[in-house]
Design a protein around this motif. Structure first.
Motif, PDB file in Angstrom:
ATOM      1  N   ARG A 180      -9.684   3.586   1.371  1.00  0.00           N
ATOM      2  CA  ARG A 180      -9.908   3.472   2.798  1.00  0.00           C
ATOM      3  C   ARG A 180      -9.579   2.067   3.296  1.00  0.00           C
ATOM      4  O   ARG A 180      -9.026   1.891   4.385  1.00  0.00           O
ATOM      5  CB  ARG A 180     -11.363   3.825   3.123  1.00  0.00           C
ATOM      6  CG  ARG A 180     -11.692   3.752   4.605  1.00  0.00           C
ATOM      7  CD  ARG A 180     -13.092   4.235   4.879  1.00  0.00           C
ATOM      8  NE  ARG A 180     -13.240   5.636   4.497  1.00  0.00           N
ATOM      9  CZ  ARG A 180     -14.392   6.311   4.610  1.00  0.00           C
ATOM     10  NH1 ARG A 180     -15.469   5.696   5.076  1.00  0.00           N
ATOM     11  NH2 ARG A 180     -14.446   7.576   4.264  1.00  0.00           N
ATOM     12  N   GLY A 214       0.789  -1.225   0.000  1.00  0.00           N
ATOM     13  CA  GLY A 214       0.000   0.000   0.000  1.00  0.00           C
ATOM     14  C   GLY A 214       0.815   1.266   0.000  1.00  0.00           C
ATOM     15  O   GLY A 214       0.292   2.343   0.313  1.00  0.00           O
ATOM     16  N   SER A 218      -4.912   1.444  -4.644  1.00  0.00           N
ATOM     17  CA  SER A 218      -4.013   1.891  -3.586  1.00  0.00           C
ATOM     18  C   SER A 218      -4.461   3.255  -3.083  1.00  0.00           C
ATOM     19  O   SER A 218      -4.933   4.091  -3.846  1.00  0.00           O
ATOM     20  CB  SER A 218      -2.583   1.979  -4.116  1.00  0.00           C
ATOM     21  OG  SER A 218      -1.701   2.390  -3.113  1.00  0.00           O
ATOM     22  N   GLY A 219      -4.349   3.459  -1.788  1.00  0.00           N
ATOM     23  CA  GLY A 219      -4.792   4.714  -1.201  1.00  0.00           C
ATOM     24  C   GLY A 219      -6.245   4.712  -0.790  1.00  0.00           C
ATOM     25  O   GLY A 219      -6.748   5.697  -0.241  1.00  0.00           O
ATOM     26  N   SER A 275      -1.171   6.423  15.637  1.00  0.00           N
ATOM     27  CA  SER A 275      -2.469   6.167  15.014  1.00  0.00           C
ATOM     28  C   SER A 275      -3.288   5.120  15.765  1.00  0.00           C
ATOM     29  O   SER A 275      -4.409   4.820  15.364  1.00  0.00           O
ATOM     30  CB  SER A 275      -2.270   5.706  13.566  1.00  0.00           C
ATOM     31  OG  SER A 275      -1.558   4.487  13.523  1.00  0.00           O
ATOM     32  N   GLU A 296      -5.827   1.761   3.650  1.00  0.00           N
ATOM     33  CA  GLU A 296      -5.337   2.510   4.799  1.00  0.00           C
ATOM     34  C   GLU A 296      -5.591   1.743   6.098  1.00  0.00           C
ATOM     35  O   GLU A 296      -4.758   1.732   7.004  1.00  0.00           O
ATOM     36  CB  GLU A 296      -6.018   3.883   4.854  1.00  0.00           C
ATOM     37  CG  GLU A 296      -5.574   4.835   3.759  1.00  0.00           C
ATOM     38  CD  GLU A 296      -4.090   5.118   3.791  1.00  0.00           C
ATOM     39  OE1 GLU A 296      -3.553   5.325   4.909  1.00  0.00           O
ATOM     40  OE2 GLU A 296      -3.448   5.096   2.735  1.00  0.00           O
ATOM     41  N   LYS A 297      -6.745   1.087   6.183  1.00  0.00           N
ATOM     42  CA  LYS A 297      -7.053   0.288   7.368  1.00  0.00           C
ATOM     43  C   LYS A 297      -6.045  -0.844   7.527  1.00  0.00           C
ATOM     44  O   LYS A 297      -5.568  -1.131   8.633  1.00  0.00           O
ATOM     45  CB  LYS A 297      -8.465  -0.273   7.272  1.00  0.00           C
ATOM     46  CG  LYS A 297      -9.578   0.761   7.412  1.00  0.00           C
ATOM     47  CD  LYS A 297     -10.937   0.097   7.270  1.00  0.00           C
ATOM     48  CE  LYS A 297     -12.069   1.106   7.392  1.00  0.00           C
ATOM     49  NZ  LYS A 297     -13.402   0.470   7.196  1.00  0.00           N
ATOM     50  N   ARG A 302      -2.984  -0.993   6.313  1.00  0.00           N
ATOM     51  CA  ARG A 302      -1.664  -0.435   6.627  1.00  0.00           C
ATOM     52  C   ARG A 302      -1.550  -0.101   8.109  1.00  0.00           C
ATOM     53  O   ARG A 302      -0.533  -0.392   8.757  1.00  0.00           O
ATOM     54  CB  ARG A 302      -1.412   0.825   5.794  1.00  0.00           C
ATOM     55  CG  ARG A 302      -1.121   0.565   4.334  1.00  0.00           C
ATOM     56  CD  ARG A 302      -0.918   1.859   3.585  1.00  0.00           C
ATOM     57  NE  ARG A 302       0.106   2.676   4.221  1.00  0.00           N
ATOM     58  CZ  ARG A 302       0.432   3.907   3.808  1.00  0.00           C
ATOM     59  NH1 ARG A 302      -0.189   4.445   2.778  1.00  0.00           N
ATOM     60  NH2 ARG A 302       1.363   4.581   4.419  1.00  0.00           N
ATOM     61  N   ASN A 303      -2.588   0.519   8.666  1.00  0.00           N
ATOM     62  CA  ASN A 303      -2.539   0.935  10.067  1.00  0.00           C
ATOM     63  C   ASN A 303      -2.614  -0.249  11.029  1.00  0.00           C
ATOM     64  O   ASN A 303      -1.991  -0.239  12.094  1.00  0.00           O
ATOM     65  CB  ASN A 303      -3.676   1.914  10.372  1.00  0.00           C
ATOM     66  CG  ASN A 303      -3.453   3.263   9.715  1.00  0.00           C
ATOM     67  OD1 ASN A 303      -2.326   3.661   9.463  1.00  0.00           O
ATOM     68  ND2 ASN A 303      -4.537   3.979   9.429  1.00  0.00           N
TER      69      ASN A 303
END
Length: 548
Positions: A76, A54, A73-74, A111, A79-80, A82-83
């Protein structure tokens, strides 16, 4: 766990310089293990890693993580993931050099919806796993490349990710650090998935459970079965005596040791020995290298080191997947009170901010605080060694000239000391006078002859009369019997050995300092440490009033 389907990627799409780097790549990755993506420079391996993790976009295809299908990529969804599930380790570390190791790890947790107590515990646990806890207060810019990469790995694992993506993590490291970092990632792969991009086939062959080979944006190979032998060190700066025939020649003029490779042509050498120099004459056309003990090539006894996979198979993982702490989505990104103020001090001192600029700097950083009462309580529990540098019974007095003082007048603090002491005596208080001095004790060591004499400063302490010490607090040694004998609190030693340095790293424990001599610059005072105590104060105790 991760399924990649028909992934395509083109740089500068729609232009004359368009370059397609991924041509419909498809494969799946397991929940655990060490997977190496192997390929030469420009093969597309890093582009593939960034697309899966990602960090970069892709044109078409999909990445499915735990049943969640991601086509952009990018998004939502990405992002979930990745975090919550991904950690990253890069070749260039991407750390903040002007901040401490602990703070760099701490920032990676901003985060997550964790209390201050939980964040600090994760920072400590992560640094301990990579064997860097003792360097938690050190500025990252003062650490070696291998140490910085360990901090980067600690930052990644502090989130307890399911996947660690490592992009050429050993590209800037020496041989020893390379093997250490790969060994660390190998052990981490016992409880999660590690995906490492590398161009070094020898590392992939030894450490990987699976090798995916990329050529020109396509998968050229995907294997879990190959011949795995021992990994021989590729250190080019060392000569290992065990790899050569070892012969010694002795005479009145020289003791000569010859290490010769099998089948090597004999060398024709004339050696002239004088008091002030050595002259070496050779008619040989081969390269002649001269080195001192501390210069490469280093001569090391024994054979060139080898790693065997059985070493890793025997190591049990520190935590299983069921013991991994749960991760939550964050609704706030505030910085912790304790860590924030510690870093404010560091940054302000390094940048030499003053007056109004300092005030504005602190105000702006303070606005970043979003903490709860429980966070504050946790932050208040700071170890005394982190900020106390003086004995709690010592009162520091400063004499100022005053705003009306005439600079043309000769002034000395000694003129006022007698009057001040007279005032103290009138109070009837029991006190000792400890003259302040900028001269500090230092400890010299010649334990490594190739470096000559090394020293470390014994800072952050007070000199205190031995009568103020409870003898029952001595944990090693005894009370002093002469003025040139002292007792040092373990607090002082800890403050010294917490710093990074050659001498500090050679001190295994407090008891090591027993019997050692320390020196005071420009003063004829070199006391011996005859006792180590646990008085709870950063002090050095000696007989009588201060002799310096």
């Amino acid at each position: 766990m991760i399924s990649i389907k028909d992934l395509k990627k083109t740089y500068s799409s729609g232009t004359k310089s368009a370059e397609e780097v991924l041509h419909g790549v498809s494969f799946s990755l397991p929940e655990k293990g060490f997977v190496c993506i192997l390929g030469r420079s420009g093969s597309g391996k890093t582009s593939l890693l960034n697309a899966i993790g990602g960090l970069d976009s892709f044109d078409s295809g999909s990445v499915e993580v735990d049943g969640t299908r991601i086509t952009r990529s990018g998004s939502r969804e990405m992002e979930k993931q990745r975090n919550a599930n991904f950690g990253y380790v890069f070749q260039n570390y991407y750390l903040l050099p002007e901040h401490s190791a602990a703070y760099n790890v701490y920032l990676g947790l901003h985060s997550l919806d964790l209390s201050e107590r939980e964040k600090l515990k994760r920072v400590e646990d992560a640094l301990r796993k990579v064997d860097m806890l003792r360097f938690r207060k050190r500025l990252v810019g003062e650490l070696s490349g291998g140490q910085q990469q360990r901090i980067a790995i600690a930052r990644a694992i502090a989130k307890s990710p399911k996947v660690i993506f490592a992009d050429e993590p050993t590209g800037n490291l020496d041989e020893e650090s390379t093997l250490n970092i790969c060994s660390l990632l190998k052990n981490l792969s016992k409880t999660g998935l590690v995906v490492m991009v590398t161009h070094e086939e020898r590392l992939a062959d030894f450490f990987a459970d699976r090798i995916i080979t990329i050529e020109d944006g396509n998968i050229a190979g995907d294997s879990t079965d190959w011949e795995r032998g021992a990994l021989v060190s590729a250190d080019k700066n060392s000569v290992y005596a065990g790899d050569y025939k070892d012969t010694e020649f002795k005479s009145d003029a020289v003791n000569l040791r010859v290490l010769s490779a099998e089948g090597a042509i004999p060398a024709e050498i004339t050696l002239i020995v004088e008091d002030g120099r050595l002259i070496i004459k050779t008619d040989d056309k081969r390269l002649v290298m001269y080195s001192k003990p501390c210069d490469p090539p280093y001569v090391k006894e024994g054979s060139r080191p080898k790693l065997d996979r059985s070493q890793f198979d025997a190591v049990q993982p520190e935590q299983t997947e069921t013991e991994r702490p749960p991760l939550k989505r964050s609704s706030r990104a505030g910085l912790g009170l304790r860590m924030l103020f510690a870093e404010m001090r560091t940054t302000a001192s390094k940048k030499k901010l003053r007056n109004a600029a300092t005030g504005l700097f602190i105000v702006l950083l303070s606005l970043m605080l979003l903490i709860s009462i429980s966070d504050f309580i946790a932050a208040a529990k700071v170890a005394p060694e982190d900020f106390i540098t003086s004995d709690s019974h010592v009162l520091e007095l400063q004499f100022n000239k005053g705003k009306n003082f005439d600079d043309r007048t000769v002034w000395s603090i000694s003129e006022y000391v007698p009057d001040f002491l007279a005032l103290l005596e009138d109070t009837g208080l029991d006190y000792d006078l400890i003259p302040d001095t900028n001269l500090r004790f230092r400890y010299n060591s010649s334990i490594l002859p190739q470096y000559g004499t090394l020293w470390m400063s014994m800072g952050k302490y007070n000199l205190v009369d031995i009568k103020r010490l409870d003898p029952s607090t001595i944990v090693y040694g005894r009370m002093p019997e002469r003025y040139d004998e002292i007792v040092v609190d373990r607090w002082v030693i800890k403050n010294c050995t917490d710093d990074d340095g050659i001498v500090q790293n050679l001190i295994p424990d407090n008891e090591f300092m027993l019997g050692e001599i320390i020196y005071m610059d420009k003063k004829n005072y070199s006391p011996t440490i005859v006792g180590i105590c646990d008085s709870g104060e950063p002090s050095i105790y000696q007989i009588g009033r201060t002799h310096v």
